[in-house]
Design a protein around this motif. Sequence first.
Motif, PDB file in Angstrom:
ATOM      1  N   TRP A   5      32.280 -47.519  93.449  1.00  0.00           N
ATOM      2  CA  TRP A   5      33.263 -46.499  93.812  1.00  0.00           C
ATOM      3  C   TRP A   5      34.572 -46.677  93.061  1.00  0.00           C
ATOM      4  O   TRP A   5      35.328 -45.706  92.881  1.00  0.00           O
ATOM      5  CB  TRP A   5      33.475 -46.475  95.321  1.00  0.00           C
ATOM      6  N   PHE A   6      34.842 -47.885  92.577  1.00  0.00           N
ATOM      7  CA  PHE A   6      35.992 -48.068  91.692  1.00  0.00           C
ATOM      8  C   PHE A   6      35.760 -47.311  90.391  1.00  0.00           C
ATOM      9  O   PHE A   6      36.655 -46.620  89.887  1.00  0.00           O
ATOM     10  CB  PHE A   6      36.216 -49.560  91.414  1.00  0.00           C
ATOM     11  N   PHE A   7      34.560 -47.414  89.855  1.00  0.00           N
ATOM     12  CA  PHE A   7      34.248 -46.680  88.625  1.00  0.00           C
ATOM     13  C   PHE A   7      34.201 -45.169  88.876  1.00  0.00           C
ATOM     14  O   PHE A   7      34.531 -44.370  87.991  1.00  0.00           O
ATOM     15  CB  PHE A   7      32.925 -47.165  88.032  1.00  0.00           C
ATOM     16  N   LEU A  66      23.591 -45.651  93.212  1.00  0.00           N
ATOM     17  CA  LEU A  66      24.680 -46.594  93.475  1.00  0.00           C
ATOM     18  C   LEU A  66      25.542 -46.174  94.662  1.00  0.00           C
ATOM     19  O   LEU A  66      26.285 -46.991  95.216  1.00  0.00           O
ATOM     20  CB  LEU A  66      25.559 -46.729  92.223  1.00  0.00           C
ATOM     21  N   ALA A  67      25.444 -44.919  95.047  1.00  0.00           N
ATOM     22  CA  ALA A  67      26.191 -44.444  96.210  1.00  0.00           C
ATOM     23  C   ALA A  67      25.376 -44.579  97.490  1.00  0.00           C
ATOM     24  O   ALA A  67      25.876 -45.072  98.509  1.00  0.00           O
ATOM     25  CB  ALA A  67      26.610 -42.982  96.004  1.00  0.00           C
ATOM     26  N   VAL A  68      24.117 -44.170  97.445  1.00  0.00           N
ATOM     27  CA  VAL A  68      23.308 -44.082  98.663  1.00  0.00           C
ATOM     28  C   VAL A  68      22.761 -45.437  99.103  1.00  0.00           C
ATOM     29  O   VAL A  68      22.871 -45.815 100.277  1.00  0.00           O
ATOM     30  CB  VAL A  68      22.161 -43.075  98.461  1.00  0.00           C
ATOM     31  N   LEU A  69      22.167 -46.188  98.186  1.00  0.00           N
ATOM     32  CA  LEU A  69      21.530 -47.452  98.575  1.00  0.00           C
ATOM     33  C   LEU A  69      22.535 -48.472  99.124  1.00  0.00           C
ATOM     34  O   LEU A  69      22.286 -49.079 100.172  1.00  0.00           O
ATOM     35  CB  LEU A  69      20.749 -48.028  97.400  1.00  0.00           C
ATOM     36  N   PRO A  70      23.685 -48.707  98.469  1.00  0.00           N
ATOM     37  CA  PRO A  70      24.656 -49.641  99.047  1.00  0.00           C
ATOM     38  C   PRO A  70      25.192 -49.190 100.404  1.00  0.00           C
ATOM     39  O   PRO A  70      25.421 -50.026 101.286  1.00  0.00           O
ATOM     40  CB  PRO A  70      25.770 -49.687  97.999  1.00  0.00           C
ATOM     41  N   VAL A  85      31.330 -41.055 104.013  1.00  0.00           N
ATOM     42  CA  VAL A  85      30.657 -42.209 104.624  1.00  0.00           C
ATOM     43  C   VAL A  85      30.028 -43.100 103.565  1.00  0.00           C
ATOM     44  O   VAL A  85      30.071 -44.334 103.661  1.00  0.00           O
ATOM     45  CB  VAL A  85      29.592 -41.718 105.627  1.00  0.00           C
ATOM     46  N   LEU A  86      29.435 -42.492 102.541  1.00  0.00           N
ATOM     47  CA  LEU A  86      28.782 -43.269 101.480  1.00  0.00           C
ATOM     48  C   LEU A  86      29.755 -44.247 100.830  1.00  0.00           C
ATOM     49  O   LEU A  86      29.377 -45.370 100.476  1.00  0.00           O
ATOM     50  CB  LEU A  86      28.210 -42.326 100.413  1.00  0.00           C
ATOM     51  N   ALA A  87      30.994 -43.835 100.661  1.00  0.00           N
ATOM     52  CA  ALA A  87      31.983 -44.704 100.021  1.00  0.00           C
ATOM     53  C   ALA A  87      32.641 -45.664 101.002  1.00  0.00           C
ATOM     54  O   ALA A  87      32.946 -46.812 100.656  1.00  0.00           O
ATOM     55  CB  ALA A  87      33.052 -43.841  99.340  1.00  0.00           C
ATOM     56  N   ALA A  88      32.854 -45.204 102.231  1.00  0.00           N
ATOM     57  CA  ALA A  88      33.602 -46.017 103.194  1.00  0.00           C
ATOM     58  C   ALA A  88      32.792 -47.169 103.758  1.00  0.00           C
ATOM     59  O   ALA A  88      33.346 -48.257 104.026  1.00  0.00           O
ATOM     60  CB  ALA A  88      34.115 -45.131 104.328  1.00  0.00           C
ATOM     61  N   LEU A  89      31.495 -46.979 103.991  1.00  0.00           N
ATOM     62  CA  LEU A  89      30.693 -48.028 104.630  1.00  0.00           C
ATOM     63  C   LEU A  89      30.675 -49.335 103.850  1.00  0.00           C
ATOM     64  O   LEU A  89      30.910 -50.408 104.439  1.00  0.00           O
ATOM     65  CB  LEU A  89      29.267 -47.525 104.870  1.00  0.00           C
ATOM     66  N   PRO A  90      30.391 -49.332 102.536  1.00  0.00           N
ATOM     67  CA  PRO A  90      30.414 -50.610 101.809  1.00  0.00           C
ATOM     68  C   PRO A  90      31.793 -51.267 101.830  1.00  0.00           C
ATOM     69  O   PRO A  90      31.905 -52.493 101.964  1.00  0.00           O
ATOM     70  CB  PRO A  90      30.006 -50.225 100.386  1.00  0.00           C
ATOM     71  N   VAL A  91      32.831 -50.450 101.703  1.00  0.00           N
ATOM     72  CA  VAL A  91      34.197 -50.989 101.704  1.00  0.00           C
ATOM     73  C   VAL A  91      34.515 -51.642 103.038  1.00  0.00           C
ATOM     74  O   VAL A  91      35.058 -52.760 103.095  1.00  0.00           O
ATOM     75  CB  VAL A  91      35.214 -49.866 101.389  1.00  0.00           C
ATOM     76  N   PHE A  92      34.179 -50.979 104.128  1.00  0.00           N
ATOM     77  CA  PHE A  92      34.471 -51.538 105.447  1.00  0.00           C
ATOM     78  C   PHE A  92      33.653 -52.798 105.694  1.00  0.00           C
ATOM     79  O   PHE A  92      34.179 -53.800 106.212  1.00  0.00           O
ATOM     80  CB  PHE A  92      34.185 -50.510 106.540  1.00  0.00           C
ATOM     81  N   ALA A  93      32.369 -52.771 105.338  1.00  0.00           N
ATOM     82  CA  ALA A  93      31.505 -53.931 105.577  1.00  0.00           C
ATOM     83  C   ALA A  93      31.982 -55.150 104.792  1.00  0.00           C
ATOM     84  O   ALA A  93      32.043 -56.262 105.332  1.00  0.00           O
ATOM     85  CB  ALA A  93      30.065 -53.590 105.208  1.00  0.00           C
ATOM     86  N   VAL A  94      32.313 -54.954 103.517  1.00  0.00           N
ATOM     87  CA  VAL A  94      32.779 -56.067 102.693  1.00  0.00           C
ATOM     88  C   VAL A  94      34.136 -56.556 103.178  1.00  0.00           C
ATOM     89  O   VAL A  94      34.387 -57.767 103.256  1.00  0.00           O
ATOM     90  CB  VAL A  94      32.837 -55.646 101.210  1.00  0.00           C
ATOM     91  N   GLY A  95      35.036 -55.630 103.533  1.00  0.00           N
ATOM     92  CA  GLY A  95      36.354 -56.021 104.036  1.00  0.00           C
ATOM     93  C   GLY A  95      36.250 -56.790 105.340  1.00  0.00           C
ATOM     94  O   GLY A  95      36.951 -57.791 105.542  1.00  0.00           O
ATOM     95  N   LYS A  96      35.384 -56.349 106.220  1.00  0.00           N
ATOM     96  CA  LYS A  96      35.165 -57.038 107.486  1.00  0.00           C
ATOM     97  C   LYS A  96      34.684 -58.473 107.256  1.00  0.00           C
ATOM     98  O   LYS A  96      35.124 -59.419 107.911  1.00  0.00           O
ATOM     99  CB  LYS A  96      34.156 -56.270 108.339  1.00  0.00           C
ATOM    100  N   ALA A  97      33.758 -58.632 106.304  1.00  0.00           N
ATOM    101  CA  ALA A  97      33.244 -59.968 106.002  1.00  0.00           C
ATOM    102  C   ALA A  97      34.302 -60.849 105.351  1.00  0.00           C
ATOM    103  O   ALA A  97      34.405 -62.046 105.654  1.00  0.00           O
ATOM    104  CB  ALA A  97      32.028 -59.851 105.087  1.00  0.00           C
ATOM    105  N   MET A  98      35.097 -60.272 104.466  1.00  0.00           N
ATOM    106  CA  MET A  98      36.147 -61.037 103.766  1.00  0.00           C
ATOM    107  C   MET A  98      37.171 -61.605 104.743  1.00  0.00           C
ATOM    108  O   MET A  98      37.575 -62.759 104.622  1.00  0.00           O
ATOM    109  CB  MET A  98      36.841 -60.141 102.739  1.00  0.00           C
ATOM    110  N   PHE A  99      37.575 -60.792 105.719  1.00  0.00           N
ATOM    111  CA  PHE A  99      38.635 -61.196 106.646  1.00  0.00           C
ATOM    112  C   PHE A  99      38.090 -61.794 107.935  1.00  0.00           C
ATOM    113  O   PHE A  99      38.876 -62.267 108.781  1.00  0.00           O
ATOM    114  CB  PHE A  99      39.545 -60.022 106.939  1.00  0.00           C
ATOM    115  N   GLY A 100      36.771 -61.745 108.124  1.00  0.00           N
ATOM    116  CA  GLY A 100      36.162 -62.459 109.234  1.00  0.00           C
ATOM    117  C   GLY A 100      36.455 -61.904 110.607  1.00  0.00           C
ATOM    118  O   GLY A 100      36.511 -62.660 111.587  1.00  0.00           O
TER     119      GLY A 100
END
Length: 290
Positions: free
Chosen positions: A95-97, A125-129, A274-289
């Motif tokens: 999504w950065f690209f 790259l949008a749907v599967l992640p 939703v396609l863009a927000a879900l990976p961002v939220f999941a990774v952010g949640k994991a990063m900050f614990g």
Amino acid sequence: MTKTRLLAALIMAPVAIAAILLLSTPWIVALAAVIFLAGLWEWFELAEIEDTLARTVLLVAHLALMVAIVWASRSVGGYSYFLFKLASVIGVVWWFFALLWLRNYTFASNHETWARFFKLAAGALAVLPAWCALAWLHSGEPRSPGNGNNGHIWLFTALAIVWAADSAAYFAGRHYGGMLFKDRKLAPRVSPNKTYEGLIGGMVGGVLVGVCGSLLAGATGAQLPLVALVALVAVLASVIGDLYESLLKRHAGVKDSGHLIPGHGGILDRIDGVLAALPVFAVGKAMFGF
């Protein structure tokens, strides 16, 4: 149109919320696969893959990838979510690209060239992640201190952030559009109706809902600023997803990705953010614990 849109939302929202909160992870993952693949079918049409057989083969190939990810994630103790996490990270990078693609409106606009290849790759790259991030969130992994096993609520929170941001942006844009930034538009060539006032309204609405949802999921007071930050970035990602789908529609010369949902267009029109927000939220949640 607004009444039709609202009525459809009132029907869909309770069903979606009940599924998220009541279904087990395997069932919600299977249901999400059906919805996401339906959106991907519309994506193929926007890429002007006109042959039904070709679209069917492509759809089956993506379904096979989903099945392969689930099969490869089996372990003696249950499931390993490594592949789901890796795919989510890849989604964030993609999504950065996509944001860079939005800055170059004409890139891959000519479907007589290699444009279809780029758009088909973008669809994967949008749907599967996003699907992998949904499974990761709903499963409750990782079970860090403070989040218990409230994966159902965390997934609901992630989706509610997008829904709230979309609704708040819509109403803020309608009522306050042009008041603060005059006639400046957010992305006039891609989506002429989107305003900066709408963006601000969406950010406020998404963050507020994200913070409230996180409290229900078990976040502590000390974690709320981090939750707000991740929710804010997720809202911005959802805007990128929405704008990118608008770009595809502009290239294809259509208004909606489909006509399945009255007042809302197609499936892809409803899940683009939703396609863009879900990976961002999941990774952010994991990063900050949290």
